[in-house]
Design a protein around this motif. Sequence first.
Motif: not given
Length: 114
Positions: A79-97
């Motif tokens: 995803t290119g995202q190092r931090t958490v939360p790392n969130i996926f909705i319906k198989q799509q990466h949306i990012g963090g909080c």
Amino acid sequence: MGQLLSATPTTDPETMAAVKDLVAKLIAENVVVVFSKSYCPYCAKAKATLKALGQAFTALELDEIDNGSAIQAYLLELTGQRTVPNIFIKQQHIGGCSDLLDLKAAGKLEKMLA
């Protein structure tokens, strides 16, 4: 000579294959997946936001499992995202909080979840 230090944990190919399979399976089989850490206030806020909407989700607490650092390293690659939360909705990466909260504020989160 000094030892070369890597930014990501060194993990054997077999373990990384298992990590990739686990992440792919979680994302494919769940409407919402939150890769989280139990002590992270942003993770808690994201999970509370989803709960308040009545949305079921799967949360994987990376600090509570043996291969958590390998999963986080793979998520960075994915995803290119190092931090958490790392969130996926319906198989799509949306990012963090903050991304989740931005979607909610814009009225888009409920539509994504519908």
